[in-house]
Design a protein around this motif. Structure first.
Motif, PDB file in Angstrom:
ATOM      1  N   GLY A 244      88.227   5.943  17.770  1.00 20.65           N
ATOM      2  CA  GLY A 244      89.007   7.191  17.510  1.00 20.65           C
ATOM      3  C   GLY A 244      90.201   6.147  16.486  1.00 20.65           C
ATOM      4  N   GLN A 245      91.681   7.316  17.371  1.00 24.00           N
ATOM      5  CA  GLN A 245      92.762   7.591  16.523  1.00 24.00           C
ATOM      6  C   GLN A 245      93.867   6.629  17.190  1.00 24.00           C
ATOM      7  OE1 GLN A 245      92.369  11.533  16.817  1.00 24.00           O
ATOM      8  NE2 GLN A 245      91.579  11.914  14.937  1.00 24.00           N
ATOM      9  N   LEU A 246      93.641   5.583  17.206  1.00 26.29           N
ATOM     10  CA  LEU A 246      94.134   4.285  18.211  1.00 26.29           C
ATOM     11  C   LEU A 246      94.896   4.698  19.673  1.00 26.29           C
ATOM     12  CD1 LEU A 246      96.876   3.719  15.497  1.00 26.29           C
ATOM     13  CD2 LEU A 246      95.060   2.285  16.050  1.00 26.29           C
ATOM     14  N   CYS A 247      93.627   4.944  20.513  1.00 30.52           N
ATOM     15  CA  CYS A 247      93.093   5.474  21.337  1.00 30.52           C
ATOM     16  C   CYS A 247      92.815   4.049  21.872  1.00 30.52           C
ATOM     17  CB  CYS A 247      91.602   6.502  21.726  1.00 30.52           C
ATOM     18  SG  CYS A 247      92.951   8.096  21.317  1.00 30.52           S
TER      19      CYS A 247
ATOM     20  N   GLU B  81      88.419  12.945  20.268  1.00 29.29           N
ATOM     21  CA  GLU B  81      87.108  12.334  20.339  1.00 29.29           C
ATOM     22  C   GLU B  81      86.003  13.554  19.428  1.00 29.29           C
ATOM     23  OE1 GLU B  81      85.016  11.189  23.568  1.00 29.29           O
ATOM     24  OE2 GLU B  81      85.093  13.289  24.469  1.00 29.29           O
ATOM     25  N   GLU B  82      85.323  12.503  18.686  1.00 25.47           N
ATOM     26  CA  GLU B  82      84.036  13.418  18.080  1.00 25.47           C
ATOM     27  C   GLU B  82      83.510  14.666  19.032  1.00 25.47           C
ATOM     28  OE1 GLU B  82      82.320  11.039  14.660  1.00 25.47           O
ATOM     29  OE2 GLU B  82      81.486  10.401  16.610  1.00 25.47           O
TER      30      GLU B  82
ATOM     31  N   THR C 232      95.151  13.304  19.079  1.00 29.42           N
ATOM     32  CA  THR C 232      94.110  12.980  19.266  1.00 29.42           C
ATOM     33  C   THR C 232      93.013  12.966  19.452  1.00 29.42           C
ATOM     34  OG1 THR C 232      94.682  11.068  20.924  1.00 29.42           O
ATOM     35  CG2 THR C 232      95.517  10.337  18.849  1.00 29.42           C
TER      36      THR C 232
END
Length: 114
Positions: free
Chosen positions: A14-17, A41-42, A39
């Protein structure tokens, strides 16, 4: 052999997870995950995997079947197969949690279109 996030297989999603595979097998997956502030997840579901999210630190927001659930430190929630869900960090602090899946959720993820 001792395992921790310091010696576990690491990946970024994801976004830097961050994800750290503590156990990675076909019948069981245990991952230590860290989500920075703001942040997510989808939204998705799994056709076979049953999952359990357990917050180690911070506060997580998870949408389960269109309901919002806040998970505080040392709280968890079980997600059964075919139930749409989305983990989010709407706070200003990192959220760290353990994600247990049985069987593994690899290849078993169906993204829900909004």
């Amino acid at each position: 052999m001792k395992i921790s996030k310091e010696n576990a297989e690491h990946y970024i999603w994801g976004q830097l997870c961050d994800g750290f595979h503590l156990i990675k097998s076909n019948d069981l997956s245990i991952i230590h995950e860290k989500m920075p502030p703001e942040t997510f997840e989808e939204k998705h579901y799994h056709t076979k995997a049953k999952q359990f999210f357990f917050v180690l630190s911070g506060q997580a927001t998870i949408e389960v079947n269109d309901e919002i659930v806040l998970l505080n430190e040392h709280e968890g929630i079980e997600i059964l197969p075919n139930i749409p869900h989305q983990m989010m960090n709407k706070s200003s602090d990192d959220v760290e949690f353990i994600l247990i899946s049985t069987p593994t959720s690899k290849g078993d993820r169906v993204v829900v279109e909004n």
